[in-house]
Enzyme design. Structure first.
Site, mmCIF file in Angstrom:
data_model
loop_
_atom_site.group_PDB
_atom_site.id
_atom_site.type_symbol
_atom_site.label_atom_id
_atom_site.label_comp_id
_atom_site.label_asym_id
_atom_site.label_seq_id
_atom_site.Cartn_x
_atom_site.Cartn_y
_atom_site.Cartn_z
ATOM 1 N N HIS A 1 -1.919 1.586 -5.504
ATOM 2 C CA HIS A 1 -2.232 2.984 -5.173
ATOM 3 C C HIS A 1 -3.721 3.266 -5.351
ATOM 4 C CE1 HIS A 1 -2.662 7.307 -6.142
ATOM 5 N NE2 HIS A 1 -1.804 7.445 -5.142
ATOM 6 N N CYS B 1 -2.070 -1.580 10.758
ATOM 7 C CA CYS B 1 -2.611 -0.500 9.918
ATOM 8 C C CYS B 1 -2.601 -0.866 8.438
ATOM 9 C CB CYS B 1 -1.865 0.800 10.162
ATOM 10 S SG CYS B 1 -0.118 0.710 9.757
HETATM 11 C C1 PEP Z 1 1.560 -1.435 5.072
HETATM 12 O O1 PEP Z 1 2.596 -1.693 4.448
HETATM 13 O O2 PEP Z 1 0.779 -2.292 5.524
HETATM 14 C C2 PEP Z 1 1.188 -0.025 5.290
HETATM 15 C C3 PEP Z 1 0.139 0.299 6.021
HETATM 16 O O3 PEP Z 1 1.934 0.925 4.660
HETATM 17 P P1 PEP Z 1 1.775 1.314 3.099
HETATM 18 O O4 PEP Z 1 0.551 0.610 2.585
HETATM 19 O O5 PEP Z 1 1.657 2.791 3.060
HETATM 20 O O6 PEP Z 1 3.060 0.798 2.541
#
Ligand code: PEP
Ligand code: MG
Length: 520
Positions: free
Chosen positions: A85, A470
């Site tokens: 986080h 992403c």
């Molecule tokens: C991922 O899992 O790569 C993602 C972009 O989602 P998060 O980091 O919010 O789990």
């Protein structure tokens, strides 16, 4: 110049030749150099930031620490890695971050931490944190600011596109959750938003509304909580769509486990025990029951993502409605909104089919009510190995795939993204199991093969399927070379990494590489 070299210039750094000895080392989680007074909680960070630069020091951070992260110059944690986080939020905000400095013994209650050699650092003491090397120093080290950022900050958003980059083949979008992030992203050259994490809109005082939703005991209570959340979400989306007018904006429906929105279980249990011992009524009884009911041993593999959407009636419908109404409002105001609704953590085509069917129904309702049918697409994240393996079936419903390489790395390797980087990764790096953390640079041999397979299977069913990434790898130069090779349309990364990603995308397009394709 390569993206990796530009990345070195994008952030402030400590002046060379400083003789200060580091007091700790951790994971270099968000680049830059930050100096400030140590604080141990978010409220103190906010209060002290008025008159001084502060560094937030925590064992690990959670959504409650957002205000502190916003107000701090840097963050230092003793647990977690590059996709924890603290790391993800710090990178998004452009704050320096060192995570997983495990040798530190942080005593938040006593407001001090001790280093491995017994040095004690108290609240108010000054430390210097190097998010590029992972080193932490006691005292003030002088900082050299980044000329590149000064250059970009002085430009208008409309200037971004005439920057002298090589032709981008892979487009570069940004991960942005607020209008301010979107504005910065556009000025730095982003051609859209590849990930808007809607959970970040449920923090602060809105958290209580989510609590009401979770605690709802009947449909009326639940609908009431959802109706209160709807206008808040809609207003956020209007602001983001207006900043990103004319560009695609991918909005992800709620992803994290619900208990993240509830108070801490240990604290509630302690309060209940005290109330019981004093034979007093416990006003948090109902809350504690909910927290216990929702408690999970492995929340990352529990009830999150699309599973929430399927189980909490009305939640995703409310979010889709807020998105559709925001887009309609923007279109009526003369704007040109283009939303892409993204469903997280899908493992089976049927999950997406159910959610997409409901979403299309809500989109139709809003189109009829508002008389505006603004462009929209529904797609999914590919972030579980099963989703990659069954991408052909998923593509029957999904108009686009966005590879969530944080979770895909976690689930392909079976590495907990919150735990492993500071526990056994140092040994793995020494033993050369890999030469760079797979959470930083994409593991071509494993995760990369799943991505290539999903691309091929997705395209076989839907030749014009949109393809992006992403996860944090979207801003990593070496990984961008891979995403180019495999034929993705775009990468999405934190706004501050956009210039680096654009440069690397251009280099990939003209065949320039550093020749370091293999990370082993
Ligand atoms: C991922 O899992 O790569 C993602 C972009 O989602 P998060 O980091 O919010 O789990
Ligand atoms: Mg994910």
């Amino acid at each position: 110049m390569s993206g990796a070299q530009l990345a070195q210039l994008m952030f402030p750094r400590f002046a060379t030749g400083t003789e200060v000895r580091p007091i700790a080392t951790g994971v270099a989680a968000s680049p830059g150099a930050a100096v400030g007074e140590v604080v141990f909680d978010s409220a103190t960070a906010v209060a002290r930031a008025e008159g001084a630069a502060v560094i937030l020091v925590r064992r690990e951070t959670n959504p409650d620490d957002l205000d502190g992260l916003i107000h701090a110059r840097g963050v230092l944690t003793s647990r977690g890695g590059k996709t924890s986080h603290a790391a993800v939020v710090a990178r998004g905000l452009g704050r320096t971050c060192v995570c997983g400095a495990e040798s530190l013994d942080i005593d938040t209650a006593a407001r001090r931490f001790a280093t491995a050699d017994g040095t004690v650092v108290a609240e108010g003491d000054v430390i210097s944190v190097d998010g590029t090397s992972g080193l932490v120093y006691l005292g003030e080290v002088s900082v050299v600011s980044s000329p590149v950022v000064e250059y970009f900050e002085g430009r208008r958003a409309s200037d971004a596109d005439d920057l002298v980059w090589a032709v981008d083949r892979i487009m570069v979008r940004a991960n942005a959750d607020t209008a301010a992030d979107s504005h910065r992203a556009r000025r730095l050259g982003a051609t859209g938003i590849g990930l808007c994490r809607t959970e970040h809109m449920f923090l602060g005082e809105r958290r209580e509304l989510v609590e009401r939703l979770i605690l709802a005991e009947d449909a009326a209570e639940r609908d009431d909580a959802l109706a209160t959340l709807l206008p808040l979400q809609r207003a956020d989306f209007v602001d983001i769509l207006s900043e990103m007018d004319g560009l695609p904006v991918t909005i992800r429906l709620l992803d994290p486990p619900l208990h993240e929105f509830l108070p801490d279980r240990t604290e509630l249990t302690a309060r209940a025990a005290v109330a019981e011992a004093l034979e007093q009524p416990n006003p948090s009884q109902r809350l504690l029951r909910a927290v216990n009911r929702l408690h999970e041993e492995n929340p990352m593999l529990g009830m999150r993502g699309v599973r929430l959407g399927l189980v909490i009636a009305g939640l995703y419908d409310m979010q889709v409605r807020a998105i559709a109404e925001a887009a309609a409002a923007r279109a009526r105001a003369g704007g040109s909104p283009h939303v892409e609704i993204m469903i997280p953590l899908v493992g089976d085509a049927r999950e997406l089919e159910i959610v997409a069917e409901r979403a299309y129904r809500v989109l139709d309702e809003v189109a009829t009510e508002s008389g505006v049918d603004s462009p929209h697409e529904i797609g999914t994240m590919i972030e579980l190995p099963r989703a990659a393996l069954t991408a052909d079936r998923i593509a029957e419903t999904a108009r686009f795939f966005s590879f969530g390489t944080n979770d895909l790395t976690q689930t392909t390797w079976g590495f907990s993204r919150d735990d492993v980087e500071s526990s056994f990764f140092p040994t793995y790096l020494t033993e050369r199991v890999f030469t760079v953390s797979p959470f930083e640079t994409l593991d071509r041999d494993g995760v990369g093969r799943l991505i290539a397979l999903a691309v091929a299977r997705g395209r076989a069913v839907r030749p014009d399927i949109g393809l992006g990434v992403c996860g944090e790898h979207g801003g990593d130069p070496e990984s961008i070379q891979f995403f180019h090779e495999v034929g993705l349309d775009y990468v999405s990364c934190s706004p501050f990494r956009v210039p680096v990603a654009r440069l690397e995308a251009g280099r990939a397009a003209i065949g320039e590489t550093d020749g370091t394709a293999d990370t082993r």
